[in-house]
Design an enzyme around this catalytic site. Structure first.
Site, PDB file in Angstrom:
ATOM      1  N   CYS A 129     -68.377 -46.164 -71.359  1.00  0.00           N
ATOM      2  CA  CYS A 129     -69.637 -45.527 -70.930  1.00  0.00           C
ATOM      3  C   CYS A 129     -70.574 -45.172 -72.082  1.00  0.00           C
ATOM      4  O   CYS A 129     -71.687 -45.695 -72.148  1.00  0.00           O
ATOM      5  CB  CYS A 129     -69.323 -44.286 -70.119  1.00  0.00           C
ATOM      6  SG  CYS A 129     -68.220 -44.649 -68.760  1.00  0.00           S
ATOM      7  N   ARG A 131     -65.256 -38.177 -65.782  1.00  0.00           N
ATOM      8  CA  ARG A 131     -64.579 -38.567 -67.023  1.00  0.00           C
ATOM      9  C   ARG A 131     -63.251 -39.215 -66.683  1.00  0.00           C
ATOM     10  O   ARG A 131     -62.505 -38.679 -65.856  1.00  0.00           O
ATOM     11  CB  ARG A 131     -64.301 -37.337 -67.893  1.00  0.00           C
ATOM     12  CG  ARG A 131     -65.488 -36.837 -68.667  1.00  0.00           C
ATOM     13  CD  ARG A 131     -65.203 -35.449 -69.189  1.00  0.00           C
ATOM     14  NE  ARG A 131     -64.906 -34.531 -68.085  1.00  0.00           N
ATOM     15  CZ  ARG A 131     -64.395 -33.326 -68.246  1.00  0.00           C
ATOM     16  NH1 ARG A 131     -64.086 -32.885 -69.433  1.00  0.00           N
ATOM     17  NH2 ARG A 131     -64.177 -32.545 -67.197  1.00  0.00           N
ATOM     18  N   PHE A 162     -70.638 -38.497 -62.751  1.00  0.00           N
ATOM     19  CA  PHE A 162     -70.338 -37.830 -64.034  1.00  0.00           C
ATOM     20  C   PHE A 162     -68.831 -37.625 -64.153  1.00  0.00           C
ATOM     21  O   PHE A 162     -68.352 -36.528 -64.438  1.00  0.00           O
ATOM     22  CB  PHE A 162     -71.110 -36.505 -64.127  1.00  0.00           C
ATOM     23  CG  PHE A 162     -72.601 -36.713 -64.033  1.00  0.00           C
ATOM     24  CD1 PHE A 162     -73.323 -37.160 -65.127  1.00  0.00           C
ATOM     25  CD2 PHE A 162     -73.263 -36.512 -62.836  1.00  0.00           C
ATOM     26  CE1 PHE A 162     -74.688 -37.417 -65.031  1.00  0.00           C
ATOM     27  CE2 PHE A 162     -74.632 -36.760 -62.723  1.00  0.00           C
ATOM     28  CZ  PHE A 162     -75.343 -37.213 -63.825  1.00  0.00           C
TER      29      PHE A 162
END
Ligand code: UGA
Length: 439
Positions: A260, A153, A151
């Protein structure tokens, strides 16, 4: 623990460096020798804040190393992460060929029991297929598989790894669970979220799809605000204040991009199609996001007075968001392509993404690049802000005025100070405010 990570792309490198930081001995493996040579020279093939320093620190004390020798890595490591790319194929499905290639190479070379953890984003049940591939290719070794989606970024990946909201761990037996707990021992126990493999894989798609939906929703609310005369900034702040909604991912803009959200949301839809389930919410998020770029172009054209042909546009921001050099599915790039087709001349600037943008835009004419923001502004009729680099907030308005020919600013990230610009005589158009309505 000794850990091998296969794939030195964005996910593999960030995960490898961070796993080394929390105390493991990590070998990052890639079959591309040029990448390994770069990494051994302490150079990064990707752009990520803070990663180069951390990599150097950990490589210098030999907590992390880089190699193209998979057999050696498998000899010294009991745990192997697969972190190769799963790009979108022509039908929108995740292309898993790199995953299965790595799985068969692991099977070919492994001599002792291994836990193989899939970190790449994959459709539900892929780990089972990886396990079947490993076992059918090598029956002498006991292979276990687990899912541990990431997860991270872009631009914030190290912080996301080191201070996660949760660590999702999908496994199918106690022994794998114990190894996963050991890998993530430095993290608080409540952060570790154990579940079965298919659920872990689906959690990854769900989070990205939910966040994309949240962005799509706030963009539609911005359209409502423009039309009704409400203010999106206040609306976003107010609804975010309700803890059931939450503040994050409520910034309206030119639509979501990157490597993504667009890919994962399409892959989820492809999974649903295979299962013969309909996901109308997801479908509409995809279509409204693709529509959004046209809407932004329309907004720019109308701000320019209805005709953009021959107009000179200073375009600030090329990356799909700030703090990255990534232009994959960047709304800025898509908007530039449409504007040049309409005959506009663009001079663009970005703090990190110009090199990648040049490749992406090589077939389009009428596009130049400024060394800095003000060079891009030179003689421009209009200014468009498309990426939320914080420095654009601090533009020197006197210099902007001196550089530009026109006085029109279209801010697709609501970054600039409306009052200051209007005081300086600019016509300022942003997202989700009536005064900006271009109907
Ligand atoms: C996303 C997820 O946030 C990560 O958790 C995940 O690990 C990663 O995808 C992945 O699957 O690898 P990333 O693509 O780096 O990370 O970018 P985000 O910061 O999530 O932004 C995605 C897009 O939404 C960007 O185009 C951004 O500009 C847009 N966005 C985001 C908005 O328009 N408004 C917002 O309020 C937030």
């Amino acid at each position: 623990m000794r850990i091998a990570i296969i794939g030195t792309g964005y996910v593999g490198l960030v995960s490898g460096v961070c796993l080394a930081k929390i105390g493991h001995e990590v070998i990052c493996v890639d079959k591309e020798q040029s990448k390994i040579d770069m990494l051994n020279a302490r150079q990064l093939p990707i752009y990520e804040n803070g990663l180069a320093e951390l990599l150097k620190e950990l490589a210098d004390i030999e907590k992390i190393s880089f190699s193209s020798d998979l057999a050696h890595a498998l000899q010294v490591c009991d745990v192997v992460f697969i972190a190769v790319g799963t790009p979108q194929d022509e039908s929108g499905k995740a292309d898993l060929s790199a995953i299965f290639l790595v799985a068969s190479e692991i099977a070919l070379r492994a001599k002792a029991d291994k836990l193989v953890i899939v970190k790449s984003t994959v459709p539900p049940s892929t780990c089972y297929r990886v396990r079947d591939c490993l076992k059918s290719s090598n029956s002498k070794v006991n292979f276990r598989v687990a899912s541990n989606p990431e997860f991270l970024r872009e631009g914030n990946a190290i912080a996301d790894f080191m201070a996660p909201d949760l660590i999702v761990l999908g496994s199918e037996d106690e022994a794998s669970r114990a190894i996963l707990n050991e890998i993530y021992l430095p993290f608080a126990k409540e952060k570790l979220f154990h579940t079965d493999i298919i659920t872990a894989e689906l959690i990854k798609y769900s989070i990205n799809s939910f966040l994309a939906t949240k962005v799509g929703f706030i963009n539609q609310m911005a359209d409502c605000c423009e039309s009704l005369g409400a203010n999106i900034k206040d609306l976003s702040r107010a609804i975010g204040q309700d803890s059931r909604v939450g503040h994050k991912f409520l910034n309206p803009g030119p639509g979501f991009g990157g490597s993504c959200f667009p890919k994962d949301i399409l892959a989820l839809l492809a999974v649903a199609k295979e299962q013969q389930i309909s996901l109308p919410i997801i479908e509409s998020v995809i279509s409204s996001n693709s529509e959004r770029c046209h809407l932004m172009v329309k907004k720019i054209v109308m701000a320019a007075g209805g005709k953009i042909e021959g107009k000179k546009i200073a375009f600030l921001g090329l990356a799909f968001k700030a703090e990255t050099d990534d232009v994959r599915y960047s709304p800025a790039i898509r908007i530039i392509k449409e504007l040049t087709k309409l005959g506009a001349k663009i001079t663009a600037h970005d703090y990190a993404a110009i090199a990648n943008a040049k490749i992406e835009l090589k077939e389009f004419s009428g596009i130049g690049f400024g060394q800095d923001e003000y060079e891009a502004l030179d003689d421009a009729d209009l200014l468009v802000v498309a990426t939320e680099w914080p420095n654009y907030r601090n533009l020197d308005l006197a210099k902007v005025k001196a550089a530009m020919k026109g006085r029109i600013i279209i801010d697709l990230r609501n970054l600039l100070d409306e009052k200051a610009l209007e005081n300086q005589g600019f016509a300022y158009y942003s997202i989700g405010r009536r005064s900006d309505s271009l109907k």
